[in-house]
Enzyme design. Structure first.
Site, mmCIF file in Angstrom:
data_model
loop_
_atom_site.group_PDB
_atom_site.id
_atom_site.type_symbol
_atom_site.label_atom_id
_atom_site.label_comp_id
_atom_site.label_asym_id
_atom_site.label_seq_id
_atom_site.Cartn_x
_atom_site.Cartn_y
_atom_site.Cartn_z
ATOM 1 N N HIS A 137 0.843 -1.208 0.000
ATOM 2 C CA HIS A 137 0.000 0.000 0.000
ATOM 3 C C HIS A 137 0.884 1.266 0.000
ATOM 4 O O HIS A 137 0.948 1.986 0.993
ATOM 5 C CB HIS A 137 -0.878 -0.047 1.255
ATOM 6 C CG HIS A 137 -2.059 0.867 1.236
ATOM 7 N ND1 HIS A 137 -1.948 2.237 1.193
ATOM 8 C CD2 HIS A 137 -3.389 0.619 1.262
ATOM 9 C CE1 HIS A 137 -3.148 2.779 1.205
ATOM 10 N NE2 HIS A 137 -4.038 1.829 1.237
ATOM 11 N N GLU A 173 -0.590 1.264 -5.502
ATOM 12 C CA GLU A 173 -0.391 0.069 -4.665
ATOM 13 C C GLU A 173 -0.432 -1.213 -5.504
ATOM 14 O O GLU A 173 -1.525 -1.659 -5.884
ATOM 15 C CB GLU A 173 -1.484 0.013 -3.606
ATOM 16 C CG GLU A 173 -1.734 1.313 -2.873
ATOM 17 C CD GLU A 173 -3.098 1.367 -2.231
ATOM 18 O OE1 GLU A 173 -3.652 0.296 -1.901
ATOM 19 O OE2 GLU A 173 -3.637 2.481 -2.071
HETATM 20 O O1 TA6 Z 1 -6.033 1.334 -0.928
HETATM 21 C C1 TA6 Z 1 -7.171 2.134 -0.900
HETATM 22 C C2 TA6 Z 1 -7.945 1.851 0.376
HETATM 23 O O2 TA6 Z 1 -8.505 0.554 0.365
HETATM 24 C C3 TA6 Z 1 -8.999 2.949 0.529
HETATM 25 O O3 TA6 Z 1 -10.306 2.444 0.339
HETATM 26 C C4 TA6 Z 1 -8.772 3.467 1.945
HETATM 27 O O4 TA6 Z 1 -9.533 2.714 2.871
HETATM 28 C C5 TA6 Z 1 -7.267 3.228 2.083
HETATM 29 O O5 TA6 Z 1 -7.073 1.931 1.518
HETATM 30 C C6 TA6 Z 1 -6.696 3.381 3.472
HETATM 31 O O6 TA6 Z 1 -7.148 2.354 4.303
HETATM 32 P P1 TA6 Z 1 -6.705 2.409 5.869
HETATM 33 O O7 TA6 Z 1 -7.305 1.201 6.494
HETATM 34 O O8 TA6 Z 1 -5.199 2.404 5.875
HETATM 35 O O9 TA6 Z 1 -7.243 3.722 6.365
#
Ligand code: TA6
Length: 291
Positions: free
Chosen positions: A162, A262
């Site tokens: 991520h 990501e």
């Molecule tokens: O990667 C995108 C995502 O799935 C978004 O939907 C948002 O939730 C982001 O990840 C961040 O997630 P987190 O649990 O780290 O706040």
């Protein structure tokens, strides 16, 4: 762990749960044992290429907001504990080794199943998760996420690296090469759409999982280059104004200075038989090294 410095600028060290690698030129990388989260990568010029929220929680009580959190055994929301992005980014990993491979510093971190992770609704399987992080001869960051099924039962997982990339202005960033690719639009009820544009821009909330995305991607016309293998999807995310306000570990204007690109394996989930190993790799290459 011993600190090793084979020259004033090259080597590795670990203190207070943070592993630091120093490589070619001014390149460096920092990895928290908490979640095996890479929180900093500076290229050979010394420029920081990752975004870390100034209000990120770094005491191990929450996932780190920024850098490269590892989403495993689940990307996104879903039935497995914890409901969002899995447990790997929330747990303490062990430092297995840090060494110089020729002139390139390399660290190996590991997470294995525990009673907690095997608890019924979590992930009732045996596994060994390994993160191998290295700075190569030109200061590029190479990551390998290795999943080994150490149990007798097959399991499936989804995963994402991520990655938060530091940018001057997110609304000026574009990611090219996705025209014609299907994506799940998480900003529109996970509806499946087909990308019509050659360039995807971040001029509002973007939360998309591109299916079967190219393995060689640039974040911005002159940004970091990502080369991925074993991660068929690419998630693009920027929460923009409203969603950022809801994040307790990011300033309200945080959305302006990062975009998430990501590499992920989601569609389909990865199936791993007993004893099988799966490698996902991501190389981050400085824009200084690519035309
Ligand atoms: O990667 C995108 C995502 O799935 C978004 O939907 C948002 O939730 C982001 O990840 C961040 O997630 P987190 O649990 O780290 O706040």
């Amino acid at each position: 762990m011993q600190t090793h410095v084979d020259s004033p600028t090259r080597g590795y060290s670990e203190s207070d749960g943070v592993v630091t690698l120093r490589g070619a030129g001014e390149s460096s990388c920092e990895i928290y044992l908490h979640g095996a989260t890479v929180t900093s990568w500076r290229d050979a010029s010394g420029r920081e290429r990752l975004y870390l929220s100034p209000t990120a929680v770094l005491d191990g009580s929450a996932p780190i907001r920024g850098g490269i959190p590892i989403c495993w055994p689940q990307f996104g929301p879903g039935p497995r504990w914890p409901k969002q992005h899995g447990f790997a980014r929330r747990l303490p990993w062990a430092l297995v080794s840090a060494e110089m491979k020729r002139t390139e510093p390399r660290a190996v971190l590991r997470l294995v199943d525990t009673e907690e992770t095997r608890a019924s609704e979590h992930f009732p399987y045996r596994f060994e998760l390994t993160l191998i992080a290295a700075l190569d001869a030109v200061g590029s960051l190479s990551l390998v996420l290795r999943v080994r099924n150490t149990g007798a039962t097959a399991f499936t997982f989804t995963t994402a690296l991520h990655s938060y990339f530091a940018v001057e202005d997110a609304s000026a960033v574009q990611v090219d090469g996705l025209r014609g690719k299907s994506y799940k639009d998480n900003a529109d009820g996970l509806e499946e759409k087909v990308e019509q544009e050659e360039s995807v821009r971040f001029e509002g909330e973007v939360d998309r999982c591109y299916i079967g995305a190219p393995d060689d991607i640039r974040v911005g016309v002159s940004g970091v280059r990502l080369k991925k293998r074993g991660l068929s999807e690419l998630v693009l995310w920027n929460p923009f104004v409203e969603k950022t306000r809801a994040l307790s570990d990011m300033p309200d204007d945080g959305w302006r200075t990062f975009v998430c690109a990501e590499p992920a394996a989601v569609y389909p989930p990865v199936e791993l038989a007993s004893g099988q190993v799966y490698d996902a790799t991501l190389d981050l290459i400085s824009p200084l090294l690519t035309k």
